[in-house]
Scaffold this motif. Structure first.
Motif, PDB file in Angstrom:
ATOM      1  N   GLN A 129      32.561  30.975  37.123  1.00  0.00           N
ATOM      2  CA  GLN A 129      33.515  32.038  36.870  1.00  0.00           C
ATOM      3  C   GLN A 129      33.169  33.264  37.714  1.00  0.00           C
ATOM      4  N   GLU A 130      34.192  34.096  37.983  1.00  0.00           N
ATOM      5  CA  GLU A 130      33.970  35.301  38.779  1.00  0.00           C
ATOM      6  C   GLU A 130      34.415  36.570  38.064  1.00  0.00           C
ATOM      7  N   SER A 131      35.218  36.466  37.014  1.00  0.00           N
ATOM      8  CA  SER A 131      35.605  37.643  36.243  1.00  0.00           C
ATOM      9  C   SER A 131      34.738  37.734  34.994  1.00  0.00           C
ATOM     10  N   LEU A 132      34.725  38.919  34.394  1.00  0.00           N
ATOM     11  CA  LEU A 132      33.822  39.154  33.267  1.00  0.00           C
ATOM     12  C   LEU A 132      34.172  38.267  32.078  1.00  0.00           C
ATOM     13  N   PHE A 133      35.474  38.062  31.840  1.00  0.00           N
ATOM     14  CA  PHE A 133      35.925  37.191  30.759  1.00  0.00           C
ATOM     15  C   PHE A 133      36.748  36.053  31.345  1.00  0.00           C
ATOM     16  N   PHE A 134      36.833  34.957  30.602  1.00  0.00           N
ATOM     17  CA  PHE A 134      37.656  33.822  30.978  1.00  0.00           C
ATOM     18  C   PHE A 134      39.122  34.229  30.853  1.00  0.00           C
ATOM     19  N   ASN A 135      39.914  34.068  31.932  1.00  0.00           N
ATOM     20  CA  ASN A 135      41.253  34.640  31.972  1.00  0.00           C
ATOM     21  C   ASN A 135      42.365  33.678  31.558  1.00  0.00           C
ATOM     22  N   SER A 136      42.049  32.433  31.220  1.00  0.00           N
ATOM     23  CA  SER A 136      43.061  31.550  30.655  1.00  0.00           C
ATOM     24  C   SER A 136      43.140  31.789  29.153  1.00  0.00           C
TER      25      SER A 136
ATOM     26  N   PHE B 195      21.280  29.177  34.637  1.00  0.00           N
ATOM     27  CA  PHE B 195      22.255  30.256  34.785  1.00  0.00           C
ATOM     28  C   PHE B 195      21.956  30.961  36.097  1.00  0.00           C
ATOM     29  N   ILE B 196      22.938  30.982  37.022  1.00  0.00           N
ATOM     30  CA  ILE B 196      22.729  31.543  38.350  1.00  0.00           C
ATOM     31  C   ILE B 196      23.874  32.486  38.669  1.00  0.00           C
ATOM     32  N   SER B 197      23.549  33.731  38.947  1.00  0.00           N
ATOM     33  CA  SER B 197      24.543  34.711  39.375  1.00  0.00           C
ATOM     34  C   SER B 197      24.516  34.799  40.894  1.00  0.00           C
ATOM     35  N   THR B 198      25.709  34.692  41.508  1.00  0.00           N
ATOM     36  CA  THR B 198      25.806  34.854  42.951  1.00  0.00           C
ATOM     37  C   THR B 198      26.296  36.245  43.324  1.00  0.00           C
ATOM     38  N   THR B 199      26.447  37.131  42.333  1.00  0.00           N
ATOM     39  CA  THR B 199      26.693  38.542  42.576  1.00  0.00           C
ATOM     40  C   THR B 199      25.343  39.247  42.558  1.00  0.00           C
ATOM     41  N   SER B 200      24.969  39.865  43.670  1.00  0.00           N
ATOM     42  CA  SER B 200      23.596  40.334  43.852  1.00  0.00           C
ATOM     43  C   SER B 200      23.165  41.337  42.783  1.00  0.00           C
ATOM     44  N   SER B 201      24.076  42.160  42.296  1.00  0.00           N
ATOM     45  CA  SER B 201      23.690  43.165  41.306  1.00  0.00           C
ATOM     46  C   SER B 201      23.331  42.548  39.957  1.00  0.00           C
ATOM     47  N   PHE B 202      23.651  41.273  39.762  1.00  0.00           N
ATOM     48  CA  PHE B 202      23.334  40.605  38.501  1.00  0.00           C
ATOM     49  C   PHE B 202      22.347  39.462  38.672  1.00  0.00           C
ATOM     50  N   ASP B 203      21.666  39.392  39.832  1.00  0.00           N
ATOM     51  CA  ASP B 203      20.770  38.258  40.030  1.00  0.00           C
ATOM     52  C   ASP B 203      19.520  38.330  39.152  1.00  0.00           C
TER      53      ASP B 203
ATOM     54  N   ASN C 112      27.984  42.271  27.900  1.00  0.00           N
ATOM     55  CA  ASN C 112      28.001  43.694  27.598  1.00  0.00           C
ATOM     56  C   ASN C 112      27.884  44.522  28.886  1.00  0.00           C
ATOM     57  N   PHE C 113      28.944  44.448  29.723  1.00  0.00           N
ATOM     58  CA  PHE C 113      28.980  45.200  30.972  1.00  0.00           C
ATOM     59  C   PHE C 113      30.221  46.081  30.999  1.00  0.00           C
ATOM     60  N   ASN C 114      30.129  47.159  31.753  1.00  0.00           N
ATOM     61  CA  ASN C 114      31.244  48.069  31.982  1.00  0.00           C
ATOM     62  C   ASN C 114      31.426  48.274  33.474  1.00  0.00           C
ATOM     63  N   ASP C 115      32.637  48.645  33.867  1.00  0.00           N
ATOM     64  CA  ASP C 115      32.945  48.932  35.270  1.00  0.00           C
ATOM     65  C   ASP C 115      32.543  47.773  36.176  1.00  0.00           C
ATOM     66  N   VAL C 116      32.936  46.583  35.761  1.00  0.00           N
ATOM     67  CA  VAL C 116      32.597  45.371  36.501  1.00  0.00           C
ATOM     68  C   VAL C 116      33.885  44.704  36.973  1.00  0.00           C
ATOM     69  N   GLY C 117      33.994  44.494  38.287  1.00  0.00           N
ATOM     70  CA  GLY C 117      35.138  43.768  38.816  1.00  0.00           C
ATOM     71  C   GLY C 117      34.824  42.308  39.045  1.00  0.00           C
ATOM     72  N   THR C 118      33.686  42.032  39.712  1.00  0.00           N
ATOM     73  CA  THR C 118      33.309  40.660  40.039  1.00  0.00           C
ATOM     74  C   THR C 118      31.936  40.344  39.479  1.00  0.00           C
ATOM     75  N   PHE C 119      31.852  39.266  38.732  1.00  0.00           N
ATOM     76  CA  PHE C 119      30.592  38.763  38.192  1.00  0.00           C
ATOM     77  C   PHE C 119      30.589  37.245  38.399  1.00  0.00           C
ATOM     78  N   SER C 120      30.196  36.834  39.603  1.00  0.00           N
ATOM     79  CA  SER C 120      30.201  35.411  39.963  1.00  0.00           C
ATOM     80  C   SER C 120      28.977  34.739  39.370  1.00  0.00           C
ATOM     81  N   ARG C 121      29.179  33.621  38.695  1.00  0.00           N
ATOM     82  CA  ARG C 121      28.064  32.965  38.012  1.00  0.00           C
ATOM     83  C   ARG C 121      28.333  31.473  37.837  1.00  0.00           C
ATOM     84  N   LEU C 122      27.283  30.726  37.988  1.00  0.00           N
ATOM     85  CA  LEU C 122      27.307  29.279  37.771  1.00  0.00           C
ATOM     86  C   LEU C 122      26.455  28.971  36.551  1.00  0.00           C
ATOM     87  N   ASN C 123      27.009  28.216  35.631  1.00  0.00           N
ATOM     88  CA  ASN C 123      26.292  27.868  34.408  1.00  0.00           C
ATOM     89  C   ASN C 123      26.343  26.354  34.230  1.00  0.00           C
TER      90      ASN C 123
END
Length: 404
Positions: free
Chosen positions: A136-143, A189-197, A153-164
Motif C-alpha cells: 500500500q502507498e496511502s495511509l489508509f486502505f482506500n477501497s 514489514f518494509i517501508s519504501t518511503t525513506s522517512s518511515f524506514d 498514528n501519523f499526520n500530514d502524510v501523503g505517501t506511506f509506501s509499505r510491503l507487509n
C-alpha cells in the motif's frame, strides 16, 4: 434432567477432524467459480471507485482531492484431494489523484486480504498454512474497507509506501472435550518511503490455547500469545519481546447470540539501553458479542490492549466498536459501523494521548448477475493533546464492480 445429562455425554462433531473436513468440502461445492483450468477453478472481477475526500493528507489544515481507484480481483481454488484445497485471494489496484499528482502510485497496489492458504486434515488434526501479503502507498486502505482498518498514528502524510508479508500456520487438535490450538507467524514489514524506514522490522509471533467444553453451548479455556520484534534500525523504535496470557469463555445463547470474553496479564521488555519508559506490566481484556437475526446481524466489541507503536515503542488503546448489516431491503446490502479509541503512544522520546473516532456506512446493490454498485461514506476524527496533531476527514466513494 436425565435427558439433558445424556445429551451432554454424547460426543460432539469434531472441530478439526472428519466432520470439519466434510463441512469444508460442502462449502467449497457451494462457492461460485466461473472459469476452470483442469483442477483449478477461478473467479475474477474488476471494479472502479471514485472517492472524494476533504483531507487527503490527514492534516490539521485539510486539503481536498478526488481519487480514482481501479481494481481487479482473482480468487482461485485448487482441490488437491477430496478434503484438502489450496486457495488464492488476490486484489490488485491503483490510486490516481486528480489534484495532488505527486501522490499517484508508481506501481500496482496489493490489497490487504490477499492470501495463499492451504488446509490439511490428518485425523482429528487440522493444519492451515498461509501467506498473507499486501503493498500500500496511502495511509489508509482506500477501497470499501469496513470498520477494522489498521490505524497508523501519523499526520500530514501523503505517501506511506509499505510491503507487509505474513507467513505461518495454525494447528487445531480436537480431543472432543478439549481442543488444543497452536500457531506461528513470521512477519516482514518494509517501508519504501525513506522517512518511515525506521519501522522496518521482522516479527515472530506465537499463539496457543486450550478450550474445554462446558456443554453444547459453552466453552472455556486458557490462551497465550508471545512476540519477538526486531527492528532493522533502532533509531526511534527498539527491539522487544512481549507476552500475554489469560482465561477466556465462549457462550452461544438461544437468541442466536454468541459471546466471547477474555482477560489476563500482559507485559513487554526492552533492552536496558532503550531510552524512555518502555517496559510495562499491565492487563488486557476484551468482550465480543454478536447476534444474527432474520432482519439484521450486528456485533459489539470492547477491550483494552497494548500494540506496537508507530512513533513510540508502545500503543495502549481502550476501544469500543459496533457494526451492523442487513439484507432487509430487497436486492440491497446495508452496512454501518462506529468506533472510538482512547489511546496513548509512549516509550522513547515521543508521548501522545489522543482519542480517535471512526464511523461509516455502505449501501450495495447486486442489480445484475455480473454487476454490482456500492455507495460508501467514511468519517475519521482524531483529537490529540499535542498541537497540530488533530484532524478530521470525510470520504465519499461510489463504485461499480463487474464479476466474470
Amino acid at each position: 434432567m436425565f435427558a439433558a445429562a445424556a445429551g451432554y455425554a454424547q460426543p460432539r462433531d469434531s472441530l478439526a477432524g472428519e466432520s470439519a473436513a466434510q463441512a469444508l468440502k460442502r462449502s467449497i461445492e457451494t462457492e461460485e467459480y466461473n472459469l476452470r483450468y483442469g483442477p483449478v477453478q477461478l473467479k475474477t472481477g474488476a471494479s472502479v471507485g471514485v472517492s472524494y475526500t476533504d483531507n487527503v493528507f490527514y492534516s490539521h489544515n485539510p486539503t481536498e482531492d478526488l481519487l480514482v481507484n481501479p481494481e481487479i480481483t482473482l480468487a482461485a481454488l485448487w482441490t488437491m484431494t477430496e478434503l484438502n484445497a489450496l486457495r488464492l485471494s488476490l486484489g490488485l489496484s491503483y490510486e490516481w489523484y486528480l489534484k495532488n499528482r505527486a501522490l499517484n502510485s508508481d506501481a500496482p497496489l496489493i490489497n490487504p486480504g490477499s492470501e495463499l492458504a492451504f488446509n490439511l486434515f490428518v485425523g482429528d488434526v487440522r493444519i492451515r498454512l498461509y501467506d498473507r501479503f499486501s503493498y500500500q502507498e496511502s495511509l489508509f486502505f482506500n477501497s470499501f474497507s469496513g470498520e477494522n482498518t489498521r490505524f497508523y498514528n501519523f499526520n500530514d502524510v501523503g505517501t506511506f509506501s509499505r510491503l507487509n508479508n505474513e507467513a505461518g500456520f495454525d494447528v487445531d487438535w480436537d480431543l472432543n472435550k478439549v481442543v488444543l490450538s497452536a500457531g506461528y507467524n513470521h512477519e516482514n514489514f518494509i517501508s519504501t518511503t525513506s522517512s518511515f524506514d525506521y519501522l522496518n522490522r521482522a516479527s515472530e509471533r506465537f499463539a496457543a490455547s486450550a478450550r474445554f467444553s462446558l456443554g453444547d453451548e459453552a466453552q472455556s479455556g486458557l490462551e497465550a500469545q508471545a512476540g519477538l520484534h526486531s527492528y532493522q534500525r533502532e533509531t526511534i523504535l527498539n527491539d522487544n519481546w512481549r507476552v500475554r496470557v489469560g482465561p477466556f469463555v465462549e457462550v452461544t445463547l438461544r437468541e442466536k447470540i454468541r459471546l466471547r470474553a477474555g482477560a489476563g496479564f500482559e507485559n513487554a521488555r526492552y533492552p536496558a539501553t532503550s531510552p524512555g519508559n518502555n517496559d510495562y506490566e499491565s492487563y488486557y481484556g476484551y468482550a465480543r458479542i454478536r447476534q444474527d437475526t432474520r432482519l439484521f446481524s450486528h456485533s459489539l466489541a470492547g477491550g483494552r490492549e497494548h500494540l506496537l507503536g508507530d512513533n513510540a515503542n508502545n500503543l495502549r488503546t481502550t476501544y469500543a466498536r459496533y457494526s451492523i448489516s442487513s439484507p432487509v431491503v430487497a436486492h440491497f446490502d446495508l452496512e454501518a459501523n462506529l468506533s472510538i479509541n482512547f489511546a496513548e503512544e509512549f516509550g522513547g522520546a515521543f508521548d501522545e494521548k489522543f482519542t480517535y473516532y471512526g464511523a461509516g456506512f455502505r449501501v450495495g446493490s447486486q442489480f445484475h448477475k455480473y454487476w454490482r454498485a456500492d455507495l460508501g461514506y467514511e468519517f475519521r476524527l482524531k483529537e490529540s493533546d499535542l498541537a497540530s496533531r488533530d484532524f478530521h476527514r470525510n470520504r465519499v466513494t461510489v463504485g461499480v464492480t463487474y464479476s466474470f
